[in-house]
Scaffold this motif. Structure first.
Motif, PDB file in Angstrom:
ATOM      1  N   GLY A  70       1.066  -1.147  -0.083  1.00  0.00           N
ATOM      2  CA  GLY A  70       0.018  -0.094  -0.018  1.00  0.00           C
ATOM      3  C   GLY A  70       0.840   1.221   0.005  1.00  0.00           C
ATOM      4  O   GLY A  70       1.801   1.245   0.841  1.00  0.00           O
ATOM      5  N   VAL A  93      -1.170  -0.928  -4.207  1.00  0.00           N
ATOM      6  CA  VAL A  93      -2.422  -0.458  -3.655  1.00  0.00           C
ATOM      7  C   VAL A  93      -2.313   1.064  -3.426  1.00  0.00           C
ATOM      8  O   VAL A  93      -1.602   1.060  -2.383  1.00  0.00           O
ATOM      9  CB  VAL A  93      -2.955  -1.405  -2.638  1.00  0.00           C
ATOM     10  CG1 VAL A  93      -4.427  -1.269  -2.323  1.00  0.00           C
ATOM     11  CG2 VAL A  93      -2.762  -2.746  -3.021  1.00  0.00           C
ATOM     12  N   ILE A  94      -3.112   1.861  -3.783  1.00  0.00           N
ATOM     13  CA  ILE A  94      -3.011   3.415  -3.688  1.00  0.00           C
ATOM     14  C   ILE A  94      -4.356   3.701  -3.496  1.00  0.00           C
ATOM     15  O   ILE A  94      -5.298   3.377  -3.914  1.00  0.00           O
ATOM     16  CB  ILE A  94      -2.338   3.918  -5.093  1.00  0.00           C
ATOM     17  CG1 ILE A  94      -1.514   5.182  -4.876  1.00  0.00           C
ATOM     18  CG2 ILE A  94      -3.111   3.808  -6.344  1.00  0.00           C
ATOM     19  CD1 ILE A  94      -0.962   5.746  -6.020  1.00  0.00           C
ATOM     20  N   THR A  95      -4.325   5.121  -2.856  1.00  0.00           N
ATOM     21  CA  THR A  95      -5.633   5.722  -2.543  1.00  0.00           C
ATOM     22  C   THR A  95      -6.137   6.602  -3.705  1.00  0.00           C
ATOM     23  O   THR A  95      -5.127   7.230  -4.619  1.00  0.00           O
ATOM     24  CB  THR A  95      -5.665   6.696  -1.183  1.00  0.00           C
ATOM     25  OG1 THR A  95      -4.798   7.770  -1.480  1.00  0.00           O
ATOM     26  CG2 THR A  95      -5.235   5.701  -0.112  1.00  0.00           C
ATOM     27  N   VAL A 115      -6.699   0.846  -7.217  1.00  0.00           N
ATOM     28  CA  VAL A 115      -7.116   2.320  -6.598  1.00  0.00           C
ATOM     29  C   VAL A 115      -8.243   2.064  -5.612  1.00  0.00           C
ATOM     30  O   VAL A 115      -9.223   1.293  -5.664  1.00  0.00           O
ATOM     31  CB  VAL A 115      -7.705   3.343  -7.462  1.00  0.00           C
ATOM     32  CG1 VAL A 115      -7.950   4.536  -6.952  1.00  0.00           C
ATOM     33  CG2 VAL A 115      -6.329   3.386  -8.702  1.00  0.00           C
ATOM     34  N   CYS A 116      -7.917   2.452  -4.250  1.00  0.00           N
ATOM     35  CA  CYS A 116      -8.849   2.419  -3.104  1.00  0.00           C
ATOM     36  C   CYS A 116      -9.192   3.782  -2.810  1.00  0.00           C
ATOM     37  O   CYS A 116      -8.775   4.715  -2.695  1.00  0.00           O
ATOM     38  CB  CYS A 116      -8.333   1.670  -1.762  1.00  0.00           C
ATOM     39  SG  CYS A 116      -7.889  -0.024  -2.333  1.00  0.00           S
ATOM     40  N   THR A 118     -10.163   6.898  -0.345  1.00  0.00           N
ATOM     41  CA  THR A 118      -9.494   7.434   0.678  1.00  0.00           C
ATOM     42  C   THR A 118     -10.255   7.538   1.961  1.00  0.00           C
ATOM     43  O   THR A 118      -9.465   7.471   3.030  1.00  0.00           O
ATOM     44  CB  THR A 118      -9.175   8.944   0.147  1.00  0.00           C
ATOM     45  OG1 THR A 118      -8.212   8.896  -1.019  1.00  0.00           O
ATOM     46  CG2 THR A 118      -8.357   9.643   1.483  1.00  0.00           C
ATOM     47  N   SER A 127     -10.083  -0.230   2.700  1.00  0.00           N
ATOM     48  CA  SER A 127      -8.924   1.052   2.650  1.00  0.00           C
ATOM     49  C   SER A 127      -7.751   0.172   2.057  1.00  0.00           C
ATOM     50  O   SER A 127      -7.489  -0.819   1.906  1.00  0.00           O
ATOM     51  CB  SER A 127      -8.422   1.064   4.228  1.00  0.00           C
ATOM     52  OG  SER A 127      -7.949   0.010   4.812  1.00  0.00           O
ATOM     53  N   TYR A 128      -6.863   0.901   1.638  1.00  0.00           N
ATOM     54  CA  TYR A 128      -5.755   0.545   0.867  1.00  0.00           C
ATOM     55  C   TYR A 128      -4.648   0.001   1.908  1.00  0.00           C
ATOM     56  O   TYR A 128      -3.874  -1.147   1.499  1.00  0.00           O
ATOM     57  CB  TYR A 128      -4.940   1.718   0.274  1.00  0.00           C
ATOM     58  CG  TYR A 128      -3.936   2.496   0.938  1.00  0.00           C
ATOM     59  CD1 TYR A 128      -2.556   2.603   0.429  1.00  0.00           C
ATOM     60  CD2 TYR A 128      -4.398   3.344   2.029  1.00  0.00           C
ATOM     61  CE1 TYR A 128      -1.787   3.651   1.111  1.00  0.00           C
ATOM     62  CE2 TYR A 128      -3.397   4.188   2.633  1.00  0.00           C
ATOM     63  CZ  TYR A 128      -2.041   4.109   2.156  1.00  0.00           C
ATOM     64  OH  TYR A 128      -1.160   4.941   2.715  1.00  0.00           O
ATOM     65  N   TYR A 129      -4.683  -0.032   3.257  1.00  0.00           N
ATOM     66  CA  TYR A 129      -4.076  -0.943   4.246  1.00  0.00           C
ATOM     67  C   TYR A 129      -4.672  -2.345   4.161  1.00  0.00           C
ATOM     68  O   TYR A 129      -3.965  -3.229   3.971  1.00  0.00           O
ATOM     69  CB  TYR A 129      -4.490  -0.406   5.573  1.00  0.00           C
ATOM     70  CG  TYR A 129      -3.819   1.255   6.007  1.00  0.00           C
ATOM     71  CD1 TYR A 129      -2.734   1.559   5.929  1.00  0.00           C
ATOM     72  CD2 TYR A 129      -4.906   2.012   6.053  1.00  0.00           C
ATOM     73  CE1 TYR A 129      -2.463   2.943   6.060  1.00  0.00           C
ATOM     74  CE2 TYR A 129      -4.661   3.336   6.410  1.00  0.00           C
ATOM     75  CZ  TYR A 129      -3.306   3.682   6.365  1.00  0.00           C
ATOM     76  OH  TYR A 129      -3.029   5.125   6.563  1.00  0.00           O
ATOM     77  N   SER A 132      -4.010  -4.304   0.677  1.00  0.00           N
ATOM     78  CA  SER A 132      -2.822  -4.727   0.328  1.00  0.00           C
ATOM     79  C   SER A 132      -2.554  -5.848   1.416  1.00  0.00           C
ATOM     80  O   SER A 132      -1.897  -6.966   1.009  1.00  0.00           O
ATOM     81  CB  SER A 132      -1.876  -3.270   0.524  1.00  0.00           C
ATOM     82  OG  SER A 132      -1.957  -2.852   1.747  1.00  0.00           O
TER      83      SER A 132
END
Length: 453
Positions: A70, A93-95, A115-116, A118, A127-129, A132
């Motif tokens: 992430g 994995v990005i916001t 893409v996740c 924010t 969430s990107y946390y 990932s």
């Protein structure tokens, strides 16, 4: 012959550059550690490769494996360089708040980008946390990096960035100022510098919407402080293990607007084309001026390149939409310049109310002028429609003339903003402005509010 065996060998040994104009109000020497000189154009190259090499050494990352992380973009770029040279696959994995440039760059170097959203809690499965981490358990022969809690992150800066700063300043550095995200840079550099001189002060730059400053000062993790913000790369809604608060002397918070404005100033006044967090960092230095003496040597770290923010910070329209450009708003013409090229949406007296409702929805607006063959004769406001609907269910099939309100006042382009604002009240939600070409545009309460700095 002198050459690097591969691109990874060019990481590090970035220059210290004196800041001259922006820091004129300070008596001390301010030096910027410009990390855009790394091959991936950010400080994250250092720790990305260190994390890969440590994972290889202890067997967490195996040949042909998939690296999963992430990232806000920069760590992903560093990991991509390592993956290319060493033969791994990469999933980033990005916001959705990250710039399009960051996403495009990651794809350009072979990463798969997911893409996740924010605006979700860290433990939300979207969430990107969470995404990932989940992928790290689902994909065979994969390694989840977890830069936030991975100790190799801070160790990289203890072994590289800290010693470079110490050597480049000949041990004269008195303050180190840096934006804090994962915490690896500030903690690693702080540990090294304080081992060599316990009197070196370490200052973290935080952003509004992040928890670091209050937690450092009070020990309270205040969820009320967490809200969406624009600045990229610094601040968190979690407490990463890499943030060693015991090594940090204090935090200062910088607004989204100041971060953006000072990022631009670094390019225009210093010729240093760097990213969003650099603007936060240099504004943080200015906010801390009371802590500096004339003989001090302040080192501030600039994380990444401005090339990743061309569509945002260095785009006038993007800046203007968020009120980040300090443009003087004095007349009616100034209020509509962001949407002057759009046609005025109108309805006619004999059209049905349902037509007005359709246009309100289609154009996402709240007011519409009503016209007939003589000109403007009335107005439709969504709040009035709402009230009318509950008193008369078949209102949608009535002609506009039966339910329209008074026509909006008309002003000229050079009418002062103060005069325009007086015309907008609870009984009148908009004003029409006559343009030089004889056409008309609408000014709403939203336009007035958006002009307030």
């Amino acid at each position: 012959m002198k050459f690097a065996k591969n691109i990874l060998e060019t990481i590090g040994n970035t220059p210290l550059v004196r800041i001259n104009k922006i820091t004129q109000e300070l008596d001390c020497l301010v030096l910027a550690k410009v990390e855009t000189f790394n091959p991936g154009n950010s400080v994250k190259d250092r720790m990305a490769v260190k994390m890969i090499e440590d994972a290889e050494a202890d067997g967490r990352l195996k040949p042909g494996g998939t690296i999963i992380e992430g990232t806000s973009g920069n760590t992903g770029m560093g990991l991509a360089l390592g993956a290319i040279v060493k033969g791994y696959k990469l999933i980033c994995v990005i916001t959705d708040k990250q710039s399009k440039e960051k996403m495009d760059i990651l794809r350009a170097v072979g990463a798969k980008v997911i893409v996740c959203p924010t605006d979700v809690e860290p433990d939300d499965p979207r969430s990107y946390y969470s995404v990932s981490k989940r992928l790290g358990t689902e994909i065979p022969n994969s390694w989840y990096v977890n830069q936030y809690d991975n100790p190799s992150n801070a160790i990289a800066h203890y072994e590289q960035t800290g010693p470079e700063i110490w050597e480049q300043t000949e041990g004269k550095v008195t303050h180190f100022v840096v934006g804090v995200g994962t915490g690896g840079t500030i903690s690693g550099v702080a540990k090294y510098l304080k081992e060599h001189n316990p009197n070196v002060k370490i200052w973290g730059v935080d952003t509004y919407g992040s928890v670091f400053k209050k937690y450092h000062e009070t020990g309270i993790f205040d969820e009320n402080e967490i809200y969406s913000y624009i600045t990229e790369g610094i601040g968190e809604d979690i407490l990463p293990k890499n943030v060693d608060f015991s090594l940090i002397d204090g935090f200062t918070k910088v607004t989204d607007k100041d971060a953006a404005v000072f990022t631009r100033r670094l390019a225009l006044e210093e010729g240093i084309f760097v990213g969003n967090s650099a603007g936060s960092a240099i504004k943080g230095v200015l906010q801390l001026k009371e802590h500096f003496k004339p003989e001090d040597v302040v080192v501030v770290l600039f994380h990444d390149s401005g090339s990743r923010y061309v569509g945002k910070i260095f785009n006038d329209d993007w800046m203007r939409e968020r009120g980040f450009l300090d443009e003087e708003i004095t007349t009616a013409a100034d209020l509509i310049k962001n949407h002057r090229d759009k046609s005025l949406v109108v309805v006619r007296t004999e059209e049905l109310v349902s037509h007005a409702i359709d246009r309100l929805k289609k154009f996402n607006i709240s007011q519409i002028p009503v016209i007939d063959t003589t000109g403007f004769v009335g107005s439709i406001d969504e709040s009035d429609l709402f009230k009318s609907y509950f008193s008369e269910k078949n209102i949608a099939e009535k002609p506009i003339r039966e339910i329209m309100g008074k026509p909006f006042p008309i002003v000229m382009e050079n009418t002062p903003v103060e005069e325009v604002s007086k015309l907008i009240n609870k009984d009148n939600q908009a004003v029409l402005v006559q343009l030089e070409n004889g056409k008309y545009h609408i000014i709403t309460k939203h336009d007035i509010i958006s002009s307030i700095k």
